[in-house]
Design a protein around this motif. Structure first.
Motif, mmCIF file in Angstrom:
data_model
loop_
_atom_site.group_PDB
_atom_site.id
_atom_site.type_symbol
_atom_site.label_atom_id
_atom_site.label_comp_id
_atom_site.label_asym_id
_atom_site.label_seq_id
_atom_site.Cartn_x
_atom_site.Cartn_y
_atom_site.Cartn_z
ATOM 1 N N ILE A 20 0.848 -1.192 0.000
ATOM 2 C CA ILE A 20 0.000 0.000 0.000
ATOM 3 C C ILE A 20 0.886 1.244 0.000
ATOM 4 O O ILE A 20 2.105 1.141 0.081
ATOM 5 N N ASN A 21 0.267 2.417 -0.038
ATOM 6 C CA ASN A 21 1.083 3.629 -0.064
ATOM 7 C C ASN A 21 1.500 4.052 1.349
ATOM 8 O O ASN A 21 1.054 3.478 2.350
ATOM 9 N N ALA A 22 2.344 5.051 1.436
ATOM 10 C CA ALA A 22 2.938 5.479 2.704
ATOM 11 C C ALA A 22 1.915 6.049 3.689
ATOM 12 O O ALA A 22 2.171 6.098 4.885
ATOM 13 N N LYS A 23 0.761 6.464 3.188
ATOM 14 C CA LYS A 23 -0.298 6.984 4.062
ATOM 15 C C LYS A 23 -1.170 5.866 4.620
ATOM 16 O O LYS A 23 -2.114 6.130 5.354
ATOM 17 N N GLY A 24 -0.885 4.633 4.201
ATOM 18 C CA GLY A 24 -1.704 3.508 4.636
ATOM 19 C C GLY A 24 -2.929 3.305 3.761
ATOM 20 O O GLY A 24 -3.855 2.603 4.138
ATOM 21 N N GLU A 25 -2.908 3.892 2.592
ATOM 22 C CA GLU A 25 -4.064 3.827 1.698
ATOM 23 C C GLU A 25 -3.854 2.816 0.578
ATOM 24 O O GLU A 25 -2.734 2.609 0.116
ATOM 25 N N ILE A 26 -4.955 2.276 0.124
ATOM 26 C CA ILE A 26 -4.936 1.473 -1.096
ATOM 27 C C ILE A 26 -4.718 2.455 -2.237
ATOM 28 O O ILE A 26 -5.399 3.475 -2.328
ATOM 29 N N GLY A 27 -3.762 2.152 -3.086
ATOM 30 C CA GLY A 27 -3.370 3.103 -4.115
ATOM 31 C C GLY A 27 -4.209 3.105 -5.377
ATOM 32 O O GLY A 27 -4.121 4.026 -6.168
ATOM 33 N N PHE A 28 -5.018 2.090 -5.587
ATOM 34 C CA PHE A 28 -5.789 2.002 -6.826
ATOM 35 C C PHE A 28 -6.895 3.037 -6.881
ATOM 36 O O PHE A 28 -7.613 3.247 -5.905
ATOM 37 N N ASN B 278 -10.642 3.711 2.768
ATOM 38 C CA ASN B 278 -9.709 2.727 2.192
ATOM 39 C C ASN B 278 -8.303 2.851 2.782
ATOM 40 O O ASN B 278 -7.310 2.706 2.087
ATOM 41 N N ARG B 279 -8.254 3.105 4.075
ATOM 42 C CA ARG B 279 -6.981 3.200 4.807
ATOM 43 C C ARG B 279 -6.821 2.024 5.753
ATOM 44 O O ARG B 279 -7.792 1.496 6.277
ATOM 45 N N ILE B 280 -5.546 1.697 5.966
ATOM 46 C CA ILE B 280 -5.163 0.616 6.862
ATOM 47 C C ILE B 280 -4.326 1.241 7.974
ATOM 48 O O ILE B 280 -3.477 2.106 7.719
ATOM 49 N N ASP B 281 -4.533 0.817 9.199
ATOM 50 C CA ASP B 281 -3.774 1.315 10.347
ATOM 51 C C ASP B 281 -2.359 0.734 10.293
ATOM 52 O O ASP B 281 -2.145 -0.436 10.608
ATOM 53 N N LEU B 282 -1.407 1.565 9.882
ATOM 54 C CA LEU B 282 -0.030 1.086 9.738
ATOM 55 C C LEU B 282 0.603 0.727 11.075
ATOM 56 O O LEU B 282 1.455 -0.160 11.138
#
Length: 106
Positions: free
Chosen positions: A58-66, A90-94
């Motif tokens: 995923i991206n550095a913000k914890g988001e799905i990039g698509f 669409n964020r994941i808790d890093l």
């Protein structure tokens, strides 16, 4: 295949179910701290051939990039099947799900 690509593939294949890594994190571990876009290209062109768990990146913000709705849905579905919570943005808790490999040697 160049050394960076080999290292990146090795790292991505080691991401366990239920964990994620960012493009930049993988690039830095593979030897190119500014190579996040290269990780995207590797995933796009080599995921199937090398059986890379692309959905765990995923991206550095914890988001799905698509941005594509179908791809976004598929990545979210796969992550949720691994018990990773994806919020309404669409964020994941890093802090909870980021994989921090130790003992990674090349």
């Amino acid at each position: 295949m160049n050394l960076f690509t080999e290292r990146a593939i090795t790292i991505m294949k080691q991401i366990p179910a239920g964990k994620v890594m960012s493009y930049g994190q993988i690039a830095a571990l593979a030897g190119s701290p500014r190579g996040a876009r290269q990780i995207v290209r590797i995933l796009h062109s080599m995921s199937r051939k090398y059986e890379i768990p692309w959905h765990r990146v995923i991206n550095a913000k914890g988001e799905i990039g698509f941005k594509d709705e179908q791809q976004l849905f598929e990545q979210k579905r796969r992550l949720e099947m691994e018990q990773i919570i994806v919020d309404e943005n669409n964020r994941i808790d890093l802090d909870k799900y980021r994989y921090l490999p130790d003992g990674l040697f090349f």
